[in-house]
Design a protein around this motif. Structure first.
Motif, short mmCIF file in Angstrom:
data_model
loop_
_atom_site.label_atom_id
_atom_site.label_comp_id
_atom_site.label_asym_id
_atom_site.label_seq_id
_atom_site.Cartn_x
_atom_site.Cartn_y
_atom_site.Cartn_z
N CYS A 1 65.74 -7.69 12.12
CA CYS A 1 66.91 -6.85 12.36
C CYS A 1 66.85 -6.24 13.76
CB CYS A 1 67.00 -5.72 11.34
SG CYS A 1 67.28 -6.22 9.64
N VAL A 2 68.04 -5.96 14.28
CA VAL A 2 68.19 -5.18 15.50
C VAL A 2 69.00 -3.94 15.12
CG1 VAL A 2 69.19 -5.10 17.81
CG2 VAL A 2 68.13 -7.22 16.97
N SER B 1 72.66 -1.89 11.99
CA SER B 1 71.69 -2.96 12.21
C SER B 1 72.29 -4.31 11.87
CB SER B 1 70.41 -2.74 11.40
OG SER B 1 70.65 -2.93 10.02
N VAL B 2 71.83 -5.32 12.58
CA VAL B 2 72.23 -6.70 12.34
C VAL B 2 70.98 -7.46 11.93
CG1 VAL B 2 73.07 -8.81 13.42
CG2 VAL B 2 74.14 -6.62 13.97
N CYS B 3 71.09 -8.26 10.85
CA CYS B 3 69.89 -8.93 10.35
C CYS B 3 70.16 -10.40 10.05
CB CYS B 3 69.35 -8.22 9.12
SG CYS B 3 70.48 -8.13 7.73
N ALA B 4 69.07 -11.16 10.12
CA ALA B 4 69.08 -12.59 9.87
C ALA B 4 67.62 -13.03 9.79
CB ALA B 4 69.81 -13.33 11.00
N PRO B 5 67.36 -14.29 9.46
CA PRO B 5 65.97 -14.75 9.50
C PRO B 5 65.35 -14.50 10.87
CG PRO B 5 67.34 -16.36 8.38
CD PRO B 5 68.28 -15.33 8.95
N VAL B 6 64.08 -14.12 10.88
CA VAL B 6 63.39 -13.79 12.13
C VAL B 6 63.52 -14.92 13.14
CG1 VAL B 6 61.12 -13.37 13.16
CG2 VAL B 6 61.75 -12.22 11.04
N THR B 7 63.42 -16.14 12.69
CA THR B 7 63.46 -17.29 13.59
C THR B 7 64.84 -17.55 14.18
OG1 THR B 7 63.78 -18.72 11.66
CG2 THR B 7 61.53 -18.43 12.44
#
Length: 267
Positions: A211-212, A230-236
């Motif tokens: 997340c950022v 926050s914006v989130c997604a898979p780390v990769t």
């Protein structure tokens, strides 16, 4: 006035009611024995509060003598959502961001050391994300929580930082192998966040999920640093530094909407 017993069980009626209601957060139907065990309240006190809360509609009692949250809780929760200028300002911005970028975006506040999620819009490219509205996670493990903590003046005090990362057992509160587990490391993280103006979560709360996070508004305003985005997604799949700008823009738009609504409401 004394509000808690030597064993840590609250004495005041309001605190006991809050303790009982919070016991049902994330739990299914509970019996009297369940509530007594979870709260530490005397059986007679727990039973009396359960019955009174059921009569008032805050809890629902089944014929099998189990209890769960009642209609009154949903009514008040919906009222809170409808009355929140923050949510009214944030939802359109968050929905547009998720549709435009395909990334999941979340609105959260920090309450008693926890990140509490208020709203969430799923993006088509983020895949499944484990957070949900109303969920609590230790704030120092989430990007949206860390950025709010970092901008709080008291976190410059190492003793405050120490309290944030410790559980009742005196050990660092960690959820994954990536979680920050020492006071010194968290203090360093806060310093970097203050300089960068954004926080990163590289799988610290949930393995593989990044997340950022940014704060909404300056710390010295009524809406400032009371919530974060926050914006989130898979780390990769996350380009952390590239996302800071777009998330800041979304946060600023929410801020502008909140301030506009606040000024319009003034007599």
């Amino acid at each position: 006035m004394r509000t808690s017993s030597r064993a840590g069980v609250p004495v005041s009626v309001v605190e006991r009611i809050a303790l009982v209601l919070e016991t049902f957060n994330g739990a299914g139907p509970l019996t009297l024995a369940n509530v007594t065990s979870r709260t530490g309240l005397p059986r007679s006190s727990a039973h009396r509060l359960l019955e009174q809360l059921a009569t008032a509609g805050w809890l629902s009692r089944s014929p099998e003598q189990t209890y769960e949250l009642g209609v009154k809780v949903y009514e008040m929760g919906q009222a809170a959502l409808n009355q929140s200028r923050l949510l009214q300002g944030a939802r359109p911005v968050m929905r547009a961001f998720a549709q435009r970028t395909g990334l999941t975006i979340q609105l959260a506040v920090v309450d008693r050391g926890d990140t509490v999620y208020l709203a969430k819009f799923n993006g088509r490219n983020s895949g499944p994300t484990p957070t949900s509205v109303g969920q609590r996670i230790p704030a120092h493990l989430t990007a949206v929580g860390k950025v709010q903590l970092a901008l709080t003046e008291t976190t410059r005090n190492p003793h405050v930082v120490h309290g944030l990362v410790r559980t009742g057992a005196g050990e660092p509160a960690r959820r994954t192998t990536q979680s920050i587990g020492t006071d010194a490391r968290l203090a360093q993280e806060f310093a970097v966040i203050r300089e960068r103006g954004a926080a990163f979560d590289r799988g610290e709360a949930f393995s593989g999920v990044g997340c950022v996070g940014v704060s909404i508004g300056p710390p010295d305003h009524v809406y400032g640093n009371l919530a974060g985005l926050s914006v989130c997604a898979p780390v990769t799949a996350l380009d952390y530094r590239k996302l800071v700008g777009p998330v800041r823009i979304a946060a600023r738009e929410i801020w502008d909407r909140c301030v506009t609504a606040e000024l319009a409401a003034r007599p």
